[in-house]
Design a protein around this motif. Sequence first.
Motif, short mmCIF file in Angstrom:
data_model
loop_
_atom_site.label_atom_id
_atom_site.label_comp_id
_atom_site.label_asym_id
_atom_site.label_seq_id
_atom_site.Cartn_x
_atom_site.Cartn_y
_atom_site.Cartn_z
N GLU A 74 98.12 78.87 -1.33
CA GLU A 74 98.78 77.74 -1.98
C GLU A 74 100.03 77.31 -1.22
O GLU A 74 100.33 76.12 -1.13
N ASP A 75 100.76 78.25 -0.66
CA ASP A 75 101.93 77.91 0.15
C ASP A 75 101.53 77.10 1.37
O ASP A 75 102.17 76.10 1.70
N VAL A 76 100.47 77.54 2.05
CA VAL A 76 99.98 76.80 3.23
C VAL A 76 99.50 75.42 2.79
O VAL A 76 99.80 74.42 3.44
N ILE A 83 93.28 70.97 5.32
CA ILE A 83 92.76 71.34 6.64
C ILE A 83 93.49 72.55 7.20
O ILE A 83 92.88 73.47 7.74
N ALA A 84 94.81 72.58 7.04
CA ALA A 84 95.59 73.74 7.50
C ALA A 84 95.20 74.99 6.72
O ALA A 84 95.13 76.09 7.28
N THR A 85 94.93 74.83 5.43
CA THR A 85 94.53 75.98 4.61
C THR A 85 93.18 76.51 5.06
O THR A 85 92.99 77.73 5.20
N ILE A 86 92.24 75.62 5.32
CA ILE A 86 90.93 76.04 5.80
C ILE A 86 91.06 76.73 7.15
O ILE A 86 90.44 77.76 7.39
N SER A 87 91.89 76.18 8.03
CA SER A 87 92.12 76.79 9.34
C SER A 87 92.66 78.21 9.17
O SER A 87 92.24 79.14 9.87
N LYS A 88 93.59 78.37 8.25
CA LYS A 88 94.16 79.71 8.00
C LYS A 88 93.09 80.66 7.47
O LYS A 88 92.98 81.80 7.92
#
Length: 98
Positions: A74-76, A83-88
């Motif tokens: 959730e922070d990301v 997209i950044a969350t999926i990348s992480k």
Amino acid sequence: MKQKALKELMWQAVGNLLINTELNAKALKEKVDPAVLRGVAYGMAVAPVLMDEEPIEFDRDFLAVIISYGKKCEDVYAENGAIATISKLYGCEVSVDE
């Protein structure tokens, strides 16, 4: 369905759920909080890892790890979006064609 195929489908579903929740947040808010759907996606991301484990006890420490994982996601998400969350989650850069 073989376990490997199920894991791959789960990973695809995680990405699809996160992206579609972000793209349709306004429409979804009338029916469900988008944060709930993101939480479902985070749980789905954890599930393939747990499939490889022996049966485990869901004690407080284990549940705290899962909750902390969701908080990190959730922070990301709050800082950089789906997209950044999926990348992480995937451990590599991803791009999404709309």
